[in-house]
Design a protein around this motif. Structure first.
Motif, PDB file in Angstrom:
ATOM      1  N   TRP A  44      -5.817  -9.749  16.857  1.00 39.67           N
ATOM      2  CA  TRP A  44      -4.589  -9.299  16.013  1.00 39.67           C
ATOM      3  C   TRP A  44      -4.812  -7.886  16.074  1.00 39.67           C
ATOM      4  CZ3 TRP A  44      -4.422 -12.279  10.582  1.00 39.67           C
ATOM      5  CH2 TRP A  44      -4.014 -13.598  11.002  1.00 39.67           C
ATOM      6  N   GLN A  45      -3.823  -7.084  16.085  1.00 37.58           N
ATOM      7  CA  GLN A  45      -3.614  -5.848  16.308  1.00 37.58           C
ATOM      8  C   GLN A  45      -3.632  -5.011  15.132  1.00 37.58           C
ATOM      9  OE1 GLN A  45      -4.868  -4.190  19.381  1.00 37.58           O
ATOM     10  NE2 GLN A  45      -5.017  -6.233  20.103  1.00 37.58           N
ATOM     11  N   TYR A  46      -4.413  -3.859  14.722  1.00 33.22           N
ATOM     12  CA  TYR A  46      -4.139  -3.204  13.521  1.00 33.22           C
ATOM     13  C   TYR A  46      -3.984  -1.662  13.812  1.00 33.22           C
ATOM     14  CZ  TYR A  46      -5.241  -6.991  10.591  1.00 33.22           C
ATOM     15  OH  TYR A  46      -5.296  -8.394   9.728  1.00 33.22           O
ATOM     16  N   VAL A  49      -1.139  -0.036  12.230  1.00 36.09           N
ATOM     17  CA  VAL A  49      -0.958  -0.391  10.951  1.00 36.09           C
ATOM     18  C   VAL A  49      -1.837   0.294   9.952  1.00 36.09           C
ATOM     19  CG1 VAL A  49      -0.672  -2.698   9.501  1.00 36.09           C
ATOM     20  CG2 VAL A  49      -0.307  -2.988  11.985  1.00 36.09           C
ATOM     21  N   SER A  50      -1.311   0.695   8.999  1.00 39.78           N
ATOM     22  CA  SER A  50      -2.109   1.304   8.079  1.00 39.78           C
ATOM     23  C   SER A  50      -2.234   0.514   6.715  1.00 39.78           C
ATOM     24  CB  SER A  50      -1.597   2.765   7.560  1.00 39.78           C
ATOM     25  OG  SER A  50      -0.203   2.653   7.080  1.00 39.78           O
ATOM     26  N   ASP A  53      -7.640  -2.965   3.378  1.00 39.28           N
ATOM     27  CA  ASP A  53      -8.315  -4.072   3.159  1.00 39.28           C
ATOM     28  C   ASP A  53      -8.289  -4.603   1.568  1.00 39.28           C
ATOM     29  OD1 ASP A  53     -10.375  -2.177   3.158  1.00 39.28           O
ATOM     30  OD2 ASP A  53     -11.651  -3.768   2.580  1.00 39.28           O
ATOM     31  N   ARG A  79      -8.939  -8.780   5.197  1.00 41.61           N
ATOM     32  CA  ARG A  79      -7.827  -8.055   5.943  1.00 41.61           C
ATOM     33  C   ARG A  79      -6.600  -8.724   5.431  1.00 41.61           C
ATOM     34  NH1 ARG A  79      -9.080  -5.286  11.713  1.00 41.61           N
ATOM     35  NH2 ARG A  79     -10.815  -3.860  10.828  1.00 41.61           N
ATOM     36  N   PRO A  82      -1.484  -8.287   9.999  1.00 43.45           N
ATOM     37  CA  PRO A  82      -0.716  -7.089  10.249  1.00 43.45           C
ATOM     38  C   PRO A  82       0.881  -7.200   9.986  1.00 43.45           C
ATOM     39  CG  PRO A  82      -1.413  -8.274  12.071  1.00 43.45           C
ATOM     40  CD  PRO A  82      -2.203  -8.985  10.847  1.00 43.45           C
ATOM     41  N   VAL A  98       4.786  -5.450  15.538  1.00 41.85           N
ATOM     42  CA  VAL A  98       3.635  -5.565  14.672  1.00 41.85           C
ATOM     43  C   VAL A  98       3.757  -7.022  14.076  1.00 41.85           C
ATOM     44  CG1 VAL A  98       2.230  -4.788  12.678  1.00 41.85           C
ATOM     45  CG2 VAL A  98       3.338  -2.985  14.412  1.00 41.85           C
TER      46      VAL A  98
END
Length: 636
Positions: A44-46, A49-50, A53, A79, A82, A98
């Motif tokens: 999972w790519q963050y 992404v802002s 949590d 979390r 995303p 995303v």
């Protein structure tokens, strides 16, 4: 969908709650034209992404107590998935790239025109997803199909059989070795296969054929207990992590259809964001500092370390209270090994303490309560009614199981598959919902006297015997170690409260306009002298519908009296009576855990019920059978 840049485009969408309960990490998700597997959280790519949590310390501690070793790595974050707004307005923009990564699975496809069967890496099938605004049209196709008409490239769909084992492994079905009965094709080294479907959705109608050597075999030879002997050993594969178990797997795999409901069960924890009570806050601090505090075995030793910086948060309590909490924590830890199976963390007690507190806590953005005067007509039924004007529930996914659902009392009875390659991740997927609710507390003397009255009844004995039989049948052949047949038995109190909760949910759905699927329940039922007798009914949908105010408005005395009367009146009659009214679980011939209950009178959606529509019986609430069994005698 794959690691190649050209495939980083949406192929579908789901709600955040779907990733918690229906199709999270390791689950197969059916899309319009093919099936995908949700990848592990390592992928999972963050980066772009802002997202903050989700802050819920009580739930985070519970996740760590379930996942982490005493001195091992710790989960530090909850979390959300995303996601970036803007994918709909600009389907080619950054937001469209995303999301939660998936991969096609099973990785064997069948041409719908010529029945060609092949793996993705065979290059027989190609993928297209050319329309950013129409992810539903993403599909695989057979480009060189001999039967294509008017230049159309026939759709290729997932070959719908997979292998699953009780350790949580998932693998492609071994079509090549299966059709050749464990050997190789005598004609070529890489044979062409066909999947011949003769109609219907049963395995007996599906046949695998080798085009090169002509061998055929019906897929029914791989199904059921007899079919297990025709399957290879489990390879220990976790395709969502792209790994194989180094030590292999000793379990025998089973054949499943990709749409089978037992291919994936979520193991989740959820908690309401309630202000900490003095007791629960102290327990939380003790857990946070346990690595050091576990060495404190005398009040004098606590006195020596009391002024150290890391122990400053404990100064709001007296040393005697802190030492007593340390002793309690140590006793629980020492009693656990070998004494009882591991249990889930207690997340309900702090909520119960707040909801029943004589002093209404200060309102916050996440939590706001208002006491309601109990209507005179309901004074014998409820001792406490509270409007929860604001609630926030945070849910965390800690793992998943296959074939058997996690036991609600023993988290380690069924093998939990990991979410990440590390086993103990630094974070876990989570979601939050905001809503409102109504909390109801029943008088303890009323419930306690009723428990004594029904303790020796035939009806309660039937429920108890059915539970023992249910556990025996549920785990036979796959899960071993059921030493206590009644472990996890919720008791008569729970059955009564749970039944009343369902009656009220159905009546509320008719009164306030919420669908019953938009509501949820939390049952606070004590055992062995614990006086808890409460029900919380609240909205549990991740959108604006959960905060419209329609539910708390029903807690006003006049309206709530009408709702309760309607619920009890409706419970007295069911269009399935007399069959429903006379029903009792009678093992071993009837394997269910409810009495006078059915889809007409008591069942609700499984997202609403915390126990899957089990432990329900109208005869314990309204007089449809023996009047002595009724909890609410004389209540009108």
């Amino acid at each position: 969908m794959t690691d190649k840049a050209q495939y980083r485009r949406r192929v579908g969408s789901v709600r955040p709650s779907h990733l918690m309960f229906t199709g999270g990490v390791g689950a197969l998700v059916d899309l319009p034209n093919f099936a995908v597997l949700v990848r592990g959280i390592d992928d999972w790519q963050y980066d772009s992404v802002s997202l903050d949590d989700l802050k819920e310390p009580r739930l985070l501690r519970a996740v760590n107590s379930l996942l982490a070793a005493p001195h091992g790595p710790q989960v530090t974050q909850l979390r959300p998935a995303p996601w970036v707004d803007g994918a709909e307005s600009d389907p080619n923009g950054p937001a469209a790239k995303v999301g939660v990564p998936v991969l096609p699975f099973p990785q064997w496809l069948r041409c719908t025109a010529c029945n060609e069967l092949g793996a993705l890496d065979s290059k027989v099938f190609k993928f297209e997803n050319a329309k950013p605004r129409r992810p539903d049209q993403a599909r695989f196709f057979h480009e060189n199909c001999t039967t294509k008409r008017k230049g159309k490239r026939p759709l290729a769909v997932a070959a719908r059989f997979v292998l699953v084992c009780k350790s949580g492994h998932l693998d492609d079905f071994p079509y090549t070795t299966f059709v050749h009965r464990g050997g190789e094709c005598t004609a070529v080294s890489h044979p062409r296969l066909q999947m011949l479907d003769h109609g219907g959705n049963q395995a007996a109608n599906v046949k695998i054929k080798c085009v090169n050597c002509g061998k055929e075999r019906n897929i029914r030879d791989a199904m059921g207990p007899r079919g297990e002997a025709n399957l290879p050993s489990c390879r220990g594969r976790h395709p969502h992590l792209a790994t194989f178990e180094a030590a292999g797997c000793e379990q025998s795999p089973k054949s499943l259809v990709i749409g089978a409901s037992n291919q994936w069960f979520a193991q989740t924890l959820s908690a309401l964001a309630v202000p900490p009570t003095s007791g629960s806050a102290l327990q939380g601090k003790i857990e946070q500092l346990w690595d050091t505090l576990q060495k404190v075995d005398a009040p004098a030793m606590l006195e020596l370390v009391w002024d150290l910086q890391q122990f400053k948060p404990l100064h709001q309590w007296k040393q005697a209270e802190v030492f007593a909490a340390i002793q309690e924590k140590r006793a629980a830890a020492e009693a656990a090994p070998g004494a009882q199976p591991m249990s889930y963390p207690d997340l309900l007690t702090p909520e119960w303490e707040i909801l029943t507190s004589p002093h209404v806590p200060d309102q916050t953005e996440d939590f706001a309560l208002r006491d309601i005067t109990v209507p005179p007509a309901l004074a014998g039924m409820f001792s406490h009614i509270v409007q929860a004007e604001r609630l926030r529930e945070v849910r965390a996914l800690v793992g998943f199981t296959r074939l058997d659902a996690p036991d609600p009392e023993d988290p380690d009875l069924v093998t939990r598959a990991p979410l990440s390659r590390s086993g103990t991740p630094a974070w876990v997927p989570a979601s939050e919902v905001r809503g409102e609710g109504i909390f109801l507390r029943m008088p303890e003397p009323l419930v306690a006297s009723w428990e004594q009255r029904v303790a020796g009844s035939v009806a309660l004995a039937a429920h108890r015997d059915a539970y023992v039989e249910f556990r025996r049948n549920r785990y036979s052949g796959r899960v071993q170690g059921i030493d206590e047949p009644l472990r996890g038995w919720p008791g008569a109190r729970y059955i009564a409260l749970h039944t009343l909760s369902h009656l009220l949910i159905r009546a509320i759905a008719l009164e306030c306009g919420y669908s019953s699927a938009s509501l949820s329940e939390r049952i606070y039922a004590g055992r062995e002298g614990d006086p808890r007798t409460g029900i919380l009914i609240y909205t549990a949908v991740p959108d604006a519908e959960g905060t419209l105010g329609g539910l708390v408005a029903l807690a006003e005395p006049e309206k709530f009296t009408r709702v309760v009367r309607r619920a009890l009146t409706d419970a007295e009659r069911c269009s399935s009576d007399p069959l429903c009214a006379e029903r009792l679980p009678r093992p071993p011939h009837e394997d269910f855990l409810h009495g006078a209950a059915c889809h007409v009178c008591l069942f609700v959606s499984e997202t609403t019920c915390e126990r899957g529509n089990r432990f329900l019986d109208r005869r314990f609430i309204v007089p449809i059978d023996d009047p002595d069994l009724v909890l609410l005698q004389g209540v009108k």
